[in-house]
Enzyme design. Structure first.
Site, PDB file in Angstrom:
ATOM      1  N   CYS A  20     -21.555 -13.836  -1.267  1.00  0.00           N
ATOM      2  CA  CYS A  20     -22.585 -12.936  -1.799  1.00  0.00           C
ATOM      3  C   CYS A  20     -23.138 -12.062  -0.666  1.00  0.00           C
ATOM      4  CB  CYS A  20     -23.715 -13.739  -2.449  1.00  0.00           C
ATOM      5  SG  CYS A  20     -25.098 -12.691  -2.948  1.00  0.00           S
TER       6      CYS A  20
ATOM      7  N   HIS B  29      -6.627 -10.508   7.848  1.00  0.00           N
ATOM      8  CA  HIS B  29      -7.523  -9.760   6.959  1.00  0.00           C
ATOM      9  C   HIS B  29      -8.185 -10.660   5.918  1.00  0.00           C
ATOM     10  CE1 HIS B  29      -5.076  -5.886   8.015  1.00  0.00           C
ATOM     11  NE2 HIS B  29      -5.850  -6.281   8.986  1.00  0.00           N
TER      12      HIS B  29
ATOM     13  N   PHE C  45       0.822  -1.212   0.000  1.00  0.00           N
ATOM     14  CA  PHE C  45       0.000   0.000   0.000  1.00  0.00           C
ATOM     15  C   PHE C  45       0.859   1.267   0.000  1.00  0.00           C
ATOM     16  CE2 PHE C  45      -4.188  -1.617   2.121  1.00  0.00           C
ATOM     17  CZ  PHE C  45      -4.637  -2.044   0.889  1.00  0.00           C
TER      18      PHE C  45
ATOM     19  N   THR D  11       5.764  -4.405   7.315  1.00  0.00           N
ATOM     20  CA  THR D  11       4.512  -3.713   7.632  1.00  0.00           C
ATOM     21  C   THR D  11       4.820  -2.346   8.207  1.00  0.00           C
ATOM     22  OG1 THR D  11       2.529  -3.681   9.026  1.00  0.00           O
ATOM     23  CG2 THR D  11       4.363  -5.047   9.809  1.00  0.00           C
TER      24      THR D  11
HETATM   25  P1  CNA Z   1       1.992  -1.091   4.004  1.00  0.00           P
HETATM   26  O1  CNA Z   1       1.421  -0.025   4.856  1.00  0.00           O
HETATM   27  O2  CNA Z   1       1.975  -0.910   2.517  1.00  0.00           O
HETATM   28  O3  CNA Z   1       3.510  -1.299   4.506  1.00  0.00           O
HETATM   29  C1  CNA Z   1       4.405  -2.160   3.852  1.00  0.00           C
HETATM   30  C2  CNA Z   1       5.796  -1.888   4.412  1.00  0.00           C
HETATM   31  O4  CNA Z   1       6.689  -2.855   3.885  1.00  0.00           O
HETATM   32  C3  CNA Z   1       6.352  -0.503   4.042  1.00  0.00           C
HETATM   33  O5  CNA Z   1       6.687   0.179   5.225  1.00  0.00           O
HETATM   34  C4  CNA Z   1       7.579  -0.811   3.160  1.00  0.00           C
HETATM   35  O6  CNA Z   1       8.659   0.054   3.458  1.00  0.00           O
HETATM   36  C5  CNA Z   1       7.919  -2.236   3.550  1.00  0.00           C
HETATM   37  N1  CNA Z   1       8.464  -3.062   2.460  1.00  0.00           N
HETATM   38  C6  CNA Z   1       7.991  -3.216   1.208  1.00  0.00           C
HETATM   39  N2  CNA Z   1       8.687  -4.149   0.539  1.00  0.00           N
HETATM   40  C7  CNA Z   1       9.668  -4.584   1.378  1.00  0.00           C
HETATM   41  C8  CNA Z   1      10.704  -5.552   1.278  1.00  0.00           C
HETATM   42  N3  CNA Z   1      10.862  -6.275   0.171  1.00  0.00           N
HETATM   43  N4  CNA Z   1      11.537  -5.741   2.339  1.00  0.00           N
HETATM   44  C9  CNA Z   1      11.382  -5.004   3.476  1.00  0.00           C
HETATM   45  N5  CNA Z   1      10.386  -4.089   3.646  1.00  0.00           N
HETATM   46  C10 CNA Z   1       9.539  -3.892   2.610  1.00  0.00           C
HETATM   47  O7  CNA Z   1       1.339  -2.511   4.281  1.00  0.00           O
HETATM   48  P2  CNA Z   1       0.808  -3.121   5.653  1.00  0.00           P
HETATM   49  O8  CNA Z   1       0.855  -4.589   5.495  1.00  0.00           O
HETATM   50  O9  CNA Z   1       1.459  -2.506   6.825  1.00  0.00           O
HETATM   51  O10 CNA Z   1      -0.703  -2.591   5.608  1.00  0.00           O
HETATM   52  C11 CNA Z   1      -1.673  -3.419   5.846  1.00  0.00           C
HETATM   53  C12 CNA Z   1      -2.662  -3.637   4.684  1.00  0.00           C
HETATM   54  C13 CNA Z   1      -2.042  -3.855   3.333  1.00  0.00           C
HETATM   55  C14 CNA Z   1      -3.382  -4.907   4.966  1.00  0.00           C
HETATM   56  O11 CNA Z   1      -4.738  -4.610   5.131  1.00  0.00           O
HETATM   57  C15 CNA Z   1      -3.187  -5.812   3.765  1.00  0.00           C
HETATM   58  O12 CNA Z   1      -4.322  -6.594   3.552  1.00  0.00           O
HETATM   59  C16 CNA Z   1      -2.924  -4.893   2.647  1.00  0.00           C
HETATM   60  N6  CNA Z   1      -2.256  -5.428   1.439  1.00  0.00           N
HETATM   61  C17 CNA Z   1      -1.956  -6.763   1.322  1.00  0.00           C
HETATM   62  C18 CNA Z   1      -1.301  -7.243   0.185  1.00  0.00           C
HETATM   63  C19 CNA Z   1      -0.981  -8.721   0.069  1.00  0.00           C
HETATM   64  O13 CNA Z   1      -1.774  -9.570   0.490  1.00  0.00           O
HETATM   65  N7  CNA Z   1       0.190  -9.074  -0.462  1.00  0.00           N
HETATM   66  C20 CNA Z   1      -0.947  -6.353  -0.840  1.00  0.00           C
HETATM   67  C21 CNA Z   1      -1.288  -4.980  -0.701  1.00  0.00           C
HETATM   68  C22 CNA Z   1      -1.944  -4.530   0.445  1.00  0.00           C
END
Ligand code: CNA
Length: 260
Positions: free
Chosen positions: A141, A133, A48, A205
């Site tokens: 549905c 989540h 995100f 995260t």
């Molecule tokens: P976020 O807020 O987007 O944070 C992700 C974090 O990961 C950031 O701080 C980045 O700096 C860090 N990051 C990204 N790639 C890397 C890497 N390769 N190595 C180290 N650090 C990295 O996402 P959160 O998970 O904190 O937010 C929660 C949301 C995002 C949840 O509700 C999820 O369901 C939702 N989400 C999930 C997915 C998935 O299932 N893959 C994808 C997109 C969003």
């Protein structure tokens, strides 16, 4: 300690940090992981809040808003199409595999509380995964509660249409939207796993989505926490070690250092 940065080779201090992580893992019988979208970026699924994440590339933050979905599910399916395509094409990466290796090859009790909806931890073979989540595996549905495999909706969604059901409802993927409660049992299992762990690793995260962000706070007194995240998190100052680089690299190096 914040050694290393994305794209640089490990500095001596970074090697020391990997050694420290390996030592913490060696001393822990039970390890809990709290993972977020950054766990899966190395599998090609955008997160995100990174610079290349969904929010920075045009997806509105309201995409997972329940009220907005109820008013009109069209925008959700339009914007989620790319994310779901990426999830369908994705395979577990080195980070997912390293966690499974700690379970299978290092004999650790491993629990993973994940915010991810992509099932990549499960595909990598980790047995105890708590998807806080939900996942994209199923859809329900909103009208009559009929439940179908998520994949059965892809063709309709890919064609740019909304997966309406004949009852007048719409199939909503079984993922938790903002405004919806988390699955109670899953959240409870995740809390218990963190509370029982000798070591907690928080991976990929931003720790900005609640209540998932509160989970590391349930670790027991004396249980160290390690953060692997490219950008700063609110937990960094409490962590025994912080890595600001790739989860896949850090975990692979730690598993290698363990020699398993
Ligand atoms: P976020 O807020 O987007 O944070 C992700 C974090 O990961 C950031 O701080 C980045 O700096 C860090 N990051 C990204 N790639 C890397 C890497 N390769 N190595 C180290 N650090 C990295 O996402 P959160 O998970 O904190 O937010 C929660 C949301 C995002 C949840 O509700 C999820 O369901 C939702 N989400 C999930 C997915 C998935 O299932 N893959 C994808 C997109 C969003």
């Amino acid at each position: 300690m914040t050694p290393g940065s994305p794209g640089t080779s490990p500095l001596p201090s970074d090697r020391a940090a990997v050694e420290r992580l390996a030592e913490l893992i060696r001393g822990a019988g039970r390890i809990a992981f709290v993972t977020g979208a950054g766990m899966s970026t190395e599998s090609g699924i955008p997160d995100f809040r990174s610079a290349t994440g969904l929010y920075a590339t045009g997806t509105p933050e309201s995409i997972f808003d329940l009220d907005a979905f109820r008013r009109d599910p069209g925008p959700f399916f339009r914007y989620a199409r790319g994310l779901f395509e990426a999830i369908l094409a994705a395979r577990p990466n080195a980070g997912h595999r390293a966690i499974a290796a700690l379970q299978d090859r290092a004999g650790k009790e491993v629990d993973v509380a994940t915010q991810n909806i992509d099932t990549l931890h499960q595909q990598a073979g980790t047995r105890r995964v708590y998807p806080l989540h939900g996942t994209v595996e199923w859809a329900t549905c909103t009208g009559c509660g009929d439940r179908v495999a998520g994949e059965s909706l892809w063709d309709v969604v890919r064609a740019g249409r909304v997966p309406w059901h004949s009852c007048g409802g719409v199939y909503k993927p079984d993922v938790v939207f903002f405004g919806e409660p988390l699955p109670e049992k899953t959240l409870w299992q995740a809390r218990c796993a963190v509370a029982a762990a000798d070591l907690v690793l928080v991976l990929g995260t931003s720790l900005t989505v609640y209540p998932a962000a509160l989970l590391p706070g349930f670790r027991r007194r004396g249980a160290p926490v390690v953060v692997v995240n490219r950008t700063e998190t609110p937990l960094d100052r409490e962590a025994a070690v912080v890595f600001r680089r790739s989860i896949g690299e850090v975990l692979t190096e730690a598993v290698e250092a363990l020699g398993v």
